[in-house]
Design a protein around this motif. Sequence first.
Motif, PDB file in Angstrom:
ATOM      1  N   VAL A  13       3.921   5.851  -5.476  1.00 16.58           N
ATOM      2  CA  VAL A  13       3.837   5.996  -6.931  1.00 16.58           C
ATOM      3  C   VAL A  13       2.786   7.050  -7.292  1.00 16.58           C
ATOM      4  O   VAL A  13       3.039   7.933  -8.110  1.00 16.58           O
ATOM      5  CB  VAL A  13       3.539   4.641  -7.611  1.00 16.58           C
ATOM      6  N   VAL A  14       1.632   6.986  -6.670  1.00 16.34           N
ATOM      7  CA  VAL A  14       0.573   7.969  -6.953  1.00 16.34           C
ATOM      8  C   VAL A  14       1.059   9.381  -6.642  1.00 16.34           C
ATOM      9  O   VAL A  14       0.821  10.321  -7.405  1.00 16.34           O
ATOM     10  CB  VAL A  14      -0.708   7.639  -6.148  1.00 16.34           C
ATOM     11  N   LEU A  15       1.770   9.530  -5.541  1.00 14.63           N
ATOM     12  CA  LEU A  15       2.258  10.844  -5.118  1.00 14.63           C
ATOM     13  C   LEU A  15       3.265  11.448  -6.082  1.00 14.63           C
ATOM     14  O   LEU A  15       3.271  12.656  -6.312  1.00 14.63           O
ATOM     15  CB  LEU A  15       2.921  10.709  -3.746  1.00 14.63           C
TER      16      LEU A  15
ATOM     17  N   GLU B 101       0.832  -1.210   0.000  1.00 15.34           N
ATOM     18  CA  GLU B 101       0.000   0.000   0.000  1.00 15.34           C
ATOM     19  C   GLU B 101       0.868   1.263   0.000  1.00 15.34           C
ATOM     20  O   GLU B 101       0.546   2.251  -0.639  1.00 15.34           O
ATOM     21  CB  GLU B 101      -0.926   0.030   1.228  1.00 15.34           C
ATOM     22  N   GLU B 102       1.996   1.202   0.725  1.00 10.00           N
ATOM     23  CA  GLU B 102       2.918   2.339   0.760  1.00 10.00           C
ATOM     24  C   GLU B 102       3.550   2.562  -0.607  1.00 10.00           C
ATOM     25  O   GLU B 102       3.710   3.708  -1.045  1.00 10.00           O
ATOM     26  CB  GLU B 102       4.017   2.122   1.802  1.00 10.00           C
ATOM     27  N   ALA B 103       3.901   1.477  -1.279  1.00  2.54           N
ATOM     28  CA  ALA B 103       4.496   1.586  -2.616  1.00  2.54           C
ATOM     29  C   ALA B 103       3.496   2.201  -3.586  1.00  2.54           C
ATOM     30  O   ALA B 103       3.845   3.085  -4.371  1.00  2.54           O
ATOM     31  CB  ALA B 103       4.950   0.219  -3.106  1.00  2.54           C
TER      32      ALA B 103
ATOM     33  N   GLY C 141       0.334   5.711 -13.391  1.00  4.26           N
ATOM     34  CA  GLY C 141       0.422   4.738 -12.312  1.00  4.26           C
ATOM     35  C   GLY C 141       1.771   4.046 -12.216  1.00  4.26           C
ATOM     36  O   GLY C 141       1.916   3.061 -11.498  1.00  4.26           O
ATOM     37  N   LEU C 142       2.763   4.579 -12.929  1.00  2.28           N
ATOM     38  CA  LEU C 142       4.107   4.015 -12.950  1.00  2.28           C
ATOM     39  C   LEU C 142       5.125   5.130 -12.769  1.00  2.28           C
ATOM     40  O   LEU C 142       4.823   6.297 -13.002  1.00  2.28           O
ATOM     41  CB  LEU C 142       4.367   3.301 -14.276  1.00  2.28           C
ATOM     42  N   LEU C 143       6.330   4.756 -12.375  1.00  3.14           N
ATOM     43  CA  LEU C 143       7.395   5.738 -12.208  1.00  3.14           C
ATOM     44  C   LEU C 143       8.358   5.683 -13.388  1.00  3.14           C
ATOM     45  O   LEU C 143       8.849   4.615 -13.733  1.00  3.14           O
ATOM     46  CB  LEU C 143       8.209   5.436 -10.940  1.00  3.14           C
ATOM     47  N   ASN C 144       8.599   6.849 -13.992  1.00  9.45           N
ATOM     48  CA  ASN C 144       9.684   6.910 -14.970  1.00  9.45           C
ATOM     49  C   ASN C 144      10.965   7.229 -14.205  1.00  9.45           C
ATOM     50  O   ASN C 144      10.947   7.372 -12.978  1.00  9.45           O
ATOM     51  CB  ASN C 144       9.380   7.918 -16.076  1.00  9.45           C
TER      52      ASN C 144
END
Length: 141
Positions: A47-49, A41-43, A56-59
């Motif tokens: 990512v959302v933040l 949930e933290e991950a 919904g993903l990190l570049n």
Amino acid sequence: MEKNEQYMNVFNQFDSNKDGKICPLELKQCVETLGGEMAAEEAEAAVVLVDSDGDGLLNLEDFVRIVEGANEEEKTRDLKEAFKMYELSGSGYITPKSLRRILCRLGERRSVEDCKNMIGYFDLNGDGVLNFDEFKVMMSC
């Protein structure tokens, strides 16, 4: 190796499907591999933040912001611990006497007057003591 290159290497190592993005699960695995703990949930929340394009993903740039933010949080935690050593019993500030006491423990003999002068250099509000923000400035020099 330059810092950006190091970030890219770490990013690429955890981009398991090599799509140029890190999903929350990959972020969680990265944190755990580096010795930290992160719930799923933290991950997802991280990512959302930080997700700059809303997919919904990190570049790579998003990933670097998370890593650098974690480094800053760690530095602040470490500084707070150091500050607690110098302050008098939770007073919230470092006095010349408390500074002298710690310096003596560290093997550096200074007079209270020397400590007043040291504090005066970083005492931004002129109250004769160092609060945490002033201590941070002092430690960054």
